[in-house]
Design an enzyme around this catalytic site. Structure first.
Site, mmCIF file in Angstrom:
data_model
loop_
_atom_site.group_PDB
_atom_site.id
_atom_site.type_symbol
_atom_site.label_atom_id
_atom_site.label_comp_id
_atom_site.label_asym_id
_atom_site.label_seq_id
_atom_site.Cartn_x
_atom_site.Cartn_y
_atom_site.Cartn_z
ATOM 1 N N ASN A 1 -20.193 34.325 -6.181
ATOM 2 C CA ASN A 1 -19.136 35.300 -6.431
ATOM 3 C C ASN A 1 -17.915 34.541 -6.947
ATOM 4 O O ASN A 1 -17.546 33.508 -6.387
ATOM 5 C CB ASN A 1 -18.779 36.050 -5.141
ATOM 6 C CG ASN A 1 -19.973 36.768 -4.563
ATOM 7 O OD1 ASN A 1 -20.795 37.315 -5.285
ATOM 8 N ND2 ASN A 1 -20.091 36.757 -3.255
ATOM 9 N N CYS B 1 -8.736 24.725 3.505
ATOM 10 C CA CYS B 1 -9.978 25.352 3.062
ATOM 11 C C CYS B 1 -11.032 25.362 4.179
ATOM 12 O O CYS B 1 -11.398 24.312 4.717
ATOM 13 C CB CYS B 1 -10.509 24.611 1.845
ATOM 14 S SG CYS B 1 -12.126 25.203 1.304
ATOM 15 N N HIS C 1 -13.694 19.812 -3.241
ATOM 16 C CA HIS C 1 -13.097 21.143 -3.314
ATOM 17 C C HIS C 1 -12.923 21.572 -4.772
ATOM 18 O O HIS C 1 -12.240 20.913 -5.550
ATOM 19 C CB HIS C 1 -11.737 21.194 -2.614
ATOM 20 C CG HIS C 1 -11.146 22.564 -2.651
ATOM 21 N ND1 HIS C 1 -11.500 23.532 -1.741
ATOM 22 C CD2 HIS C 1 -10.280 23.142 -3.515
ATOM 23 C CE1 HIS C 1 -10.853 24.655 -2.038
ATOM 24 N NE2 HIS C 1 -10.116 24.437 -3.119
ATOM 25 N N HIS D 1 -19.271 28.199 -3.723
ATOM 26 C CA HIS D 1 -20.412 28.222 -2.813
ATOM 27 C C HIS D 1 -21.507 29.109 -3.382
ATOM 28 O O HIS D 1 -21.252 30.110 -4.027
ATOM 29 C CB HIS D 1 -20.022 28.666 -1.403
ATOM 30 C CG HIS D 1 -19.321 29.989 -1.324
ATOM 31 N ND1 HIS D 1 -18.014 30.171 -1.725
ATOM 32 C CD2 HIS D 1 -19.749 31.184 -0.874
ATOM 33 C CE1 HIS D 1 -17.660 31.434 -1.512
ATOM 34 N NE2 HIS D 1 -18.703 32.066 -1.004
ATOM 35 N N ASP E 1 -25.019 31.255 6.913
ATOM 36 C CA ASP E 1 -23.917 32.206 6.778
ATOM 37 C C ASP E 1 -23.684 32.878 8.128
ATOM 38 O O ASP E 1 -24.641 33.221 8.832
ATOM 39 C CB ASP E 1 -24.264 33.252 5.714
ATOM 40 C CG ASP E 1 -23.068 34.071 5.293
ATOM 41 O OD1 ASP E 1 -22.520 34.813 6.133
ATOM 42 O OD2 ASP E 1 -22.674 33.989 4.124
#
Length: 114
Positions: free
Chosen positions: A87, A4, A46, A100, A30
């Site tokens: 999202n 990840c 995670h 996130h 970002d």
């Protein structure tokens, strides 16, 4: 999870511009910002998507939101307005399958999004 991207960033195995971290949460800039301020707030634990949060993650989910609000204030976007976006899965354009929260501000956003 060993493959990840965000787990590796949280573990500092991959360089990033970290702006906040504590025992539970990491926030970083970002790499493809969509606004003058565009941060990602991630749990160190995670969790692939919001669909995968368990009842024992309730405090962690709240901490992600509180961290986002504190960062918005710190970055000077809280008073004029900012957007928090999560999202979930491919149709919503989730690219990294680690929960996130996008924190974006510093410009006027349109509605509806997307």
């Amino acid at each position: 999870m060993t493959d990840c991207l965000f787990c590796k960033i949280a573990a500092k195995q991959i360089p990033s511009r970290i702006v906040y971290e504590d025992a539970d949460v990491v926030a970083f800039e970002d790499i493809e910002p969509q606004a003058p301020v565009h941060l990602l707030v991630v749990p160190r634990k995670h969790v692939a998507t919001l669909n995968d949060l368990a009842p024992e993650d309730d405090a962690l989910a709240g901490k992600l939101l509180r961290t986002a609000a504190a960062l918005a204030k710190e970055r000077g976007i809280a008073d004029r307005g900012w957007r928090a976006t999560v999202n979930v899965n491919r149709d919503a354009h989730q690219l990294v399958f680690h929960v996130h929260l996008h924190v974006m501000g510093g410009r006027v956003f349109g509605w509806p999004p997307g």
